[in-house]
Write a protein that holds these residues in place. Structure first.
Motif, mmCIF file in Angstrom:
data_model
loop_
_atom_site.group_PDB
_atom_site.id
_atom_site.type_symbol
_atom_site.label_atom_id
_atom_site.label_comp_id
_atom_site.label_asym_id
_atom_site.label_seq_id
_atom_site.Cartn_x
_atom_site.Cartn_y
_atom_site.Cartn_z
ATOM 1 N N LYS A 9 1.299 1.799 1.871
ATOM 2 C CA LYS A 9 2.339 1.171 2.689
ATOM 3 C C LYS A 9 2.419 1.825 4.070
ATOM 4 O O LYS A 9 2.564 1.130 5.097
ATOM 5 C CB LYS A 9 3.682 1.282 1.954
ATOM 6 C CG LYS A 9 4.899 0.852 2.756
ATOM 7 C CD LYS A 9 4.875 -0.613 3.112
ATOM 8 C CE LYS A 9 6.193 -1.036 3.756
ATOM 9 N NZ LYS A 9 6.105 -2.385 4.388
ATOM 10 N N ASP A 49 5.087 -5.979 7.690
ATOM 11 C CA ASP A 49 5.048 -6.895 6.543
ATOM 12 C C ASP A 49 4.562 -8.298 6.891
ATOM 13 O O ASP A 49 4.735 -9.238 6.095
ATOM 14 C CB ASP A 49 6.441 -7.002 5.881
ATOM 15 C CG ASP A 49 7.001 -5.651 5.475
ATOM 16 O OD1 ASP A 49 6.201 -4.797 5.036
ATOM 17 O OD2 ASP A 49 8.227 -5.452 5.592
ATOM 18 N N GLU A 53 -0.591 -7.723 1.985
ATOM 19 C CA GLU A 53 -0.118 -6.336 1.959
ATOM 20 C C GLU A 53 0.326 -5.943 0.547
ATOM 21 O O GLU A 53 0.056 -4.832 0.075
ATOM 22 C CB GLU A 53 1.030 -6.163 2.951
ATOM 23 C CG GLU A 53 0.611 -6.439 4.397
ATOM 24 C CD GLU A 53 1.665 -6.025 5.404
ATOM 25 O OE1 GLU A 53 2.317 -4.980 5.186
ATOM 26 O OE2 GLU A 53 1.842 -6.742 6.413
ATOM 27 N N ILE A 91 -1.280 -2.783 -1.580
ATOM 28 C CA ILE A 91 -0.436 -1.713 -2.127
ATOM 29 C C ILE A 91 -0.606 -1.631 -3.642
ATOM 30 O O ILE A 91 -0.752 -0.547 -4.218
ATOM 31 C CB ILE A 91 1.033 -1.944 -1.751
ATOM 32 C CG1 ILE A 91 1.223 -1.793 -0.235
ATOM 33 C CG2 ILE A 91 1.951 -0.992 -2.500
ATOM 34 C CD1 ILE A 91 2.574 -2.261 0.270
#
Length: 351
Positions: free
Chosen positions: A23, A34, A40, A44
């Motif tokens: 992150k 974001d 994303e 992660i």
């Protein structure tokens, strides 16, 4: 049973430390915070699965399981049962949906027969046949409890073999004419849903056929009385061999710290069984697409799963999972290769 118990107990949470580091890197890339959305989220999640902030997702595999169902006798599908055998040959012979999309996404497919209603072995297919088809669940249990365990352990076996062969990402798929019927029954039992609210057309039933299928599901649940607190009992009484094998593959992948990409409606039923046995397997699952079956959104919402795609697909086979492989690759490539603010000499305006 020992292998299944060991697998269930060996599933552990994702690495929060590696997810936090991933992150941090994503927040340094030259984009609004974001703004890459699920790309994303995937990056992660993969960091947490692999316990590493840089990982290889290039070697990808669909585990396709094939089986037939005794409930076919109740006229719950417009397709002939022999299609299971005929189409399953195309998993390895090429030309069907999943094999074509695997060729497109530079991935592979294994076909595993766990209960197709035929005597002959299918060329190129792994033979793990438990027996030729489940029993008619409108009359009694689809399978014995021990057979349900066996189907789960077959799935674990092939997830383990995939890991040993160097695959980094696996998807699950299936072939089994009328398998939306047991899948809907599993969802109905696990979530206390009324069959009349969630029964769909499968591979092409008309309104009369949908009503007949709904009544078969209701009768099957009433006659067998599956225990909603025992996922193996649900699988045994109203499930299918290929559903159990997919559930085992989900559990196996999670125990081996491998991401497992779900396909469509039948894979949701398999996930329910796996989730009921150890809900940590959810951390390792990536739902590929929203099936066009009417129960799909309701069930996925209850599981808090958000698919990557919504393309009105309902083919099954693992086709949606194969298509999602490219999105996973895109997430990984972007995460590794996009510039940071420092690298680009841009001003970081993030709060």
């Amino acid at each position: 049973m020992k292998k299944l118990q060991e697998t269930i107990k060996s599933i552990t949470p994702l690495s929060k430390n590696h997810m936090d580091l991933a992150k941090e890197r994503l927040d340094l890339l030259i984009k609004p915070l974001d703004s890459l959305g699920k790309l994303e989220t995937i990056a992660i999640q993969l960091s947490g699965i692999y316990e590493n902030n840089y990982y290889d997702t290039s070697n990808k595999l669909i585990l396709g399981f094939g089986a037939d169902h005794g409930v076919y006798e109740e006229n719950v599908s417009p397709c002939k049962q022999v299609v299971t055998q005929q189409q399953f040959a195309n998993f390895v012979g090429g030309g069907n949906g999943v094999s074509t999309l695997c060729n497109f996404t530079n991935s592979h497919v294994w076909a595993i027969d766990v209960g197709i209603n035929c005597d002959e072995e299918i060329t190129g297919v792994f033979n793990e046949k438990i027996r030729k088809s489940t029993d008619n669940m409108r009359i009694g249990p689809a399978m014995a409890y021990d057979e349900a365990i066996k189907s789960l352990e077959i799935g674990i076996k092939y997830a383990t073999l995939a890991k040993e062969k160097g695959y980094k990402v696996i998807g699950i798929g299936e072939m089994g004419i009328c398998n939306t019927t047991p899948s809907t029954a599993i969802m109905s039992v696990f979530f206390d849903l009324l069959p009349e609210n969630i029964t769909g057309m499968g591979c092409g039933l008309d309104n009369e056929g949908i009503l007949r299928k709904m009544n078969v599901i209701k009768d099957s649940i009433k006659i067998n009385k599956p225990d909603k607190n025992d996922p193996i009992d649900i699988l045994a009484k109203v499930g299918g061999f290929e559903i159990g094998a997919m559930a085992g593959a989900i559990l196996g992948a999670a125990s081996l710290r491998m991401p497992v990409v779900l396909d469509g409606f039948i894979s949701y039923a398999a996930f329910i069984i796996a989730y009921g046995l150890n809900n940590l397997c959810k951390d390792y699952a990536i739902p590929s697409h929203m099936s066009a079956e009417p129960a799909s959104k309701l069930v996925l919402d209850k599981l808090s799963l958000s698919p990557l795609l919504n393309l009105d697909m309902k083919l099954g086979e693992g086709s949606g999972a194969a298509l999602a492989f490219n999105i996973i690759e895109a997430a990984n490539f972007t995460y590794k290769n996009m510039l940071t603010f420092d690298e680009s000499n841009m001003e970081n305006t993030h709060p």
